[in-house]
Design an enzyme around this catalytic site. Sequence first.
Site, PDB file in Angstrom:
ATOM      1  N   HIS A 259       0.901  -1.433  -0.092  1.00 17.22           N
ATOM      2  CA  HIS A 259       0.041  -0.020   0.008  1.00 17.22           C
ATOM      3  C   HIS A 259       0.876   1.256  -0.165  1.00 17.22           C
ATOM      4  O   HIS A 259       1.729   1.240   0.858  1.00 17.22           O
ATOM      5  CB  HIS A 259      -0.889   0.090   1.223  1.00 17.22           C
ATOM      6  CG  HIS A 259      -1.766   1.341   1.135  1.00 17.22           C
ATOM      7  ND1 HIS A 259      -2.866   1.386   0.399  1.00 17.22           N
ATOM      8  CD2 HIS A 259      -1.667   2.314   2.032  1.00 17.22           C
ATOM      9  CE1 HIS A 259      -3.494   2.246   0.722  1.00 17.22           C
ATOM     10  NE2 HIS A 259      -2.835   3.176   1.711  1.00 17.22           N
TER      11      HIS A 259
ATOM     12  N   GLY B 248     -10.175  -5.702   7.789  1.00 19.84           N
ATOM     13  CA  GLY B 248     -10.415  -4.451   7.454  1.00 19.84           C
ATOM     14  C   GLY B 248      -9.639  -3.904   6.436  1.00 19.84           C
ATOM     15  O   GLY B 248      -9.100  -4.886   5.330  1.00 19.84           O
TER      16      GLY B 248
ATOM     17  N   ASP C  97      -6.888  -2.187   4.851  1.00 19.36           N
ATOM     18  CA  ASP C  97      -5.311  -1.736   4.904  1.00 19.36           C
ATOM     19  C   ASP C  97      -4.987  -1.619   6.661  1.00 19.36           C
ATOM     20  O   ASP C  97      -4.159  -0.920   7.120  1.00 19.36           O
ATOM     21  CB  ASP C  97      -5.051  -0.359   4.419  1.00 19.36           C
ATOM     22  CG  ASP C  97      -5.223  -0.423   2.800  1.00 19.36           C
ATOM     23  OD1 ASP C  97      -4.829  -1.645   2.149  1.00 19.36           O
ATOM     24  OD2 ASP C  97      -5.673   0.425   2.216  1.00 19.36           O
TER      25      ASP C  97
HETATM   26  C1  GAR Z   1       1.259   0.275  -6.085  1.00 17.23           C
HETATM   27  O1  GAR Z   1       1.688   1.655  -5.922  1.00 17.23           O
HETATM   28  C2  GAR Z   1       0.349  -0.087  -4.803  1.00 17.23           C
HETATM   29  O2  GAR Z   1       0.709  -0.035  -3.642  1.00 17.23           O
HETATM   30  C3  GAR Z   1      -1.106   0.504  -5.023  1.00 17.23           C
HETATM   31  O3  GAR Z   1      -1.208   0.423  -6.420  1.00 17.23           O
HETATM   32  C4  GAR Z   1      -0.076   0.637  -6.971  1.00 17.23           C
HETATM   33  C5  GAR Z   1       0.228  -0.318  -8.269  1.00 17.23           C
HETATM   34  O4  GAR Z   1       1.280  -0.249  -9.058  1.00 17.23           O
HETATM   35  N1  GAR Z   1      -2.048  -0.189  -4.291  1.00 17.23           N
HETATM   36  C6  GAR Z   1      -3.197   0.630  -3.532  1.00 17.23           C
HETATM   37  O5  GAR Z   1      -3.313   1.665  -3.742  1.00 17.23           O
HETATM   38  C7  GAR Z   1      -3.927  -0.306  -2.922  1.00 17.23           C
HETATM   39  N2  GAR Z   1      -4.893   0.159  -1.988  1.00 17.23           N
HETATM   40  P1  GAR Z   1       1.835  -1.125 -10.049  1.00 17.23           P
HETATM   41  O6  GAR Z   1       0.578  -1.678 -10.982  1.00 17.23           O
HETATM   42  O7  GAR Z   1       2.635  -0.447 -10.989  1.00 17.23           O
HETATM   43  O8  GAR Z   1       2.357  -2.489  -9.276  1.00 17.23           O
END
Ligand code: GAR
Length: 195
Positions: free
Chosen positions: A108, A142, A144
């Site tokens: 996250h 929950g 996160d």
């Molecule tokens: C990442 O930064 C991950 O932490 C976030 O989506 C991005 C995916 O990047 N996830 C969330 O926000 C979940 N709540 P990617 O597709 O380039 O790996």
Amino acid sequence: MLGVVVLISGSGSNLRALLDATNNPLYPVRILAVGADQSCSGLEHAELFGIPTFVISPENFGSRELWANTLLETVQRFQPDLTVLAGFMKILPHGFVRALSPKLINTHPSLLPLFPGAHGVRDALAAGALETGVTIHIVDEGVDTGPQLAQAKLAILPDETEHELHERIKVIERELLVNVVKDIAEHRIKLGTEN
Ligand code: GAR
């Protein structure tokens, strides 16, 4: 070898970092399959590495529970030691989480417990935070809120856009994720299922 299923929703750069890491024979992880809730460009990384992919979209099911049950059955067919949510943007029902947790982790883009949810980067900027980062945690029921495994921080630059900040976060996120999954494989991080 730790067998891992990765679930994604988007560009899959964290997935790509894990796949690249497995090019090193000393990296003790095998990616068994990559799943998504929608067709997305990140699946191409898996295809390039010859890894099976699956897309299971909620729109094709009468309820969230039916969708999640099919997703769970598909994940379980690969018998993973660990399932990684790497940019998977759907909230999973309790039944899914209970079936896999604690062998279910999420990455996250914020320093949890600050800024949970779908807009961790935007929310940190809107709050005027001076620093933010990434948290890798066990998924619980929950949003996160599960036990944290690792965090990495960075300073927010003046006038930085959400996209710019997220790209900088993802640089440290990819490295942290690769290291955390290795540490799980080598039992330096215990998920609570072993002595
Ligand atoms: C990442 O930064 C991950 O932490 C976030 O989506 C991005 C995916 O990047 N996830 C969330 O926000 C979940 N709540 P990617 O597709 O380039 O790996």
